[in-house]
Design an enzyme around this catalytic site. Structure first.
Site: not given
Ligand code: GLC
Length: 536
Positions: A200, A267
């Site tokens: 994440d 991500e």
């Molecule tokens: C990422 C997740 C999202 C979350 C953010 C903070 O972007 O996919 O859903 O709100 O991280 O953890």
């Protein structure tokens, strides 16, 4: 070639997938019971978003215990059962790792608050004195990605940094204790048999030394993200090398993939292809989400530019996605189901791997959530100007004529989020009965994609010439794809596509490629074609 290079990975948001115990909230046993849906669809892997204990300030991305299981979702043995069932079905399991921030209810943060300024406990987070005569101003100008300042003041006068909600304090990744603890978290889930991790906000863990101001225009243009002092810092990369070495060597329990076949996907909201490529160097992450593709407009030149940019770095592990729990559903984003179906065939024809998000295969639109049911912290933090992401997190419709559509035995008033009243035709059951449904389209596309793999998933598609500005045509091995993103039909004779048609995103016509339509063909004579094509 590794299995993940052209995998189709299906994202599950567990509270909205399937409920097994009738409390209205989807859970792990519900996922296990419905994993056949993924298998029948033709997915290779499942990524499940956080199922760890969480006060749910941000849908589970605010974690209070990284090795535990949220009570509303199940128990540790439910995770084991899910893992075993996935492996039995030949599905790999990817879990979420959320290292940028904890929940404010994590014991570390509670200890840090209690211990006070200057304490070792505060070293795990980013506590700083404020600016101004009495420290009444935040330490710098950073903005939260959810709106408002990225700083909150605590009663003793210090401020702590949170790039998301105030309930998600950012960790200090220069702390050895933090680093060691996360190594332990990775080991824990590897020992339980997971096959990989989705990391994440992988671009945010380190902040520039001295926490300098970011200046105007924060969070407005994602193509500038890599220039922000809180994103894309060089110190990230030695950390990811450390994790990769762990994944490559930590012994795998029975049922899980071998260490060398594990996958770690970033991500990382870094759009610049050269900067993004740094996360997927051979000794770092295996993949990174390709958000530039998700964000691209329904425009041939732009889509082609993004596709070419995605292959700009030779050997890059290319991924595609049209939706996620954070994005507006493609049906709504592109403006029609017709376009979303065409986009799906475009994505699934490209070399590389594809990430699907639950409900995308059903062509679900973004749902309207009544204000009193909104859960997304974006709503509050934006001062009630952004309703947030809940519209993509509505429980899946499985069967039946009315809400809760087989999702739960609880009444519709108690489901995780309310489902629209007009989804009867969108349920899995209804779509299985309809040969032209979006579910059937996805199933057939995944079957054909598997039967005609890209000869090299890391190599770009071969573009074919197409008249005008609205058609994208390309081939990957024997599979040929043409997409008309324009509003006028294009005569097929002007396209001279090789091969015979096998699938269309809309009803096919012998003479034209209709507006907002994608067509797949198989070219049996392709010298790039796979050996398993029966006509070879
Ligand atoms: C990422 C997740 C999202 C979350 C953010 C903070 O972007 O996919 O859903 O709100 O991280 O953890």
């Amino acid at each position: 070639m590794s299995w993940w290079q052209d995998m189709v990975c299906y994202e599950i948001y567990p509270r909205a997938f399937a409920d097994s115990d009738g409390d209205g909230v989807g859970d792990l046993s519900g996922v296990t019971a419905r994993l056949d849906h993924l298998k029948d669809l033709g997915a290779d892997a499942v990524w499940i978003t956080p199922f760890y204990p969480s006060p749910l300030a941000d849908g589970g991305y605010d974690i209070a215990d990284y090795k535990g299981v949220a009570e509303d979702l199940g128990t540790a043995s439910d995770v084991d059962e899910l893992t075993a069932r996935a492996h039995e079905l030949g599905l790999k399991l990817i879990v979420d790792l959320v290292p940028n921030h904890t929940s404010d209810r994590h014991p570390w943060f509670e200890e840090a608050l209690a211990a006070g300024p200057g304490s070792a406990e505060r070293e795990r987070y980013l506590f700083r004195p404020g600016r101004g005569a009495d420290g009444e101003l935040p330490p710098n100008d950073w903005q939260s990605a959810f709106g408002g300042p990225a700083w909150t003041r605590v009663p003793d006068g210090e401020w702590y940094c949170h790039l998301h909600a105030a309930e998600q304090p950012d960790l200090n990744w220069r702390s050895r204790k933090v680093r060691d603890a996360f190594t332990g978290v990775l080991r824990h889930w590897l020992d339980r048999g997971v096959d990989g991790f989705r990391v994440d906000v992988a671009h945010a863990l380190f902040k520039a030394e001295g926490l300098p101001d970011a200046g105007p225009g924060q969070h407005t243009d994602p193509w500038r993200n890599h220039l922000m002092p809180y994103y894309d810092q060089d110190e990230l990369h030695p950390l990811y090398r450390e994790w990769r070495a762990l994944l490559d060597t930590h012994p795998a329990p029975p049922g899980a993939v071998a260490p060398e076949d594990r996958v770690m996907v970033a991500e990382s909201a870094v759009f610049d292809p050269a900067r993004l490529a740094r996360y997927i160097r051979p000794d770092e992450m295996h993949q990174a989400f390709n958000f530039a593709f998700l964000e691209a407009d329904w425009n041939a030149a732009e889509l082609r530019r993004v596709v070419d940019g995605s292959f700009a770095v030779p050997g890059a592990a290319v991924t595609w996605l049209l939706s996620s729990h954070d994005a507006v559903r493609p049906v709504t984003r592109y403006g029609s189901l017709r376009r979303a179906r065409a986009a799906a065939l475009l994505m699934l024809a490209l070399p590389g791997s594809a990430y699907l998000y639950q409900g995308e295969e059903l062509g679900l639109p973004q749902a309207e959530i009544p204000v009193d049911r909104i859960r997304d912290p974006l709503w509050e933090r934006s001062g009630h100007t952004e309703r947030g992401r809940d519209g993509a997190r509505v429980p899946l419709p499985w069967s039946g004529e009315e809400a809760p559509y087989g999702f739960t035995k609880a009444p519709p008033s108690r489901t995780w989020l309310p489902q629209p009243g007009d989804w009867a035709a969108l349920t899995v059951d209804a779509q299985l009965r309809d040969p032209d449904s979006t579910l059937r389209l996805y199933r057939e596309a995944l079957r054909l994609r598997r039967a005609h793999p890209a000869p090299d998933p890391a190599a770009p598609p071969t573009w074919l010439s197409a008249p005008g500005d609205d058609v994208l045509a390309f081939r990957r091995g024997a599979l040929v794809c043409a997409v008309n993103v324009g509003s006028t039909p294009v005569p097929l004779t002007s396209l001279a596509l090789p091969g015979h048609p096998v699938l269309g995103s809309a009803p096919l016509d012998d003479a034209v490629l209709p507006a907002d339509t994608a067509l797949w063909l198989i070219d049996p004579l392709s010298s790039e074609g796979p050996a398993d094509d029966p006509r070879h």
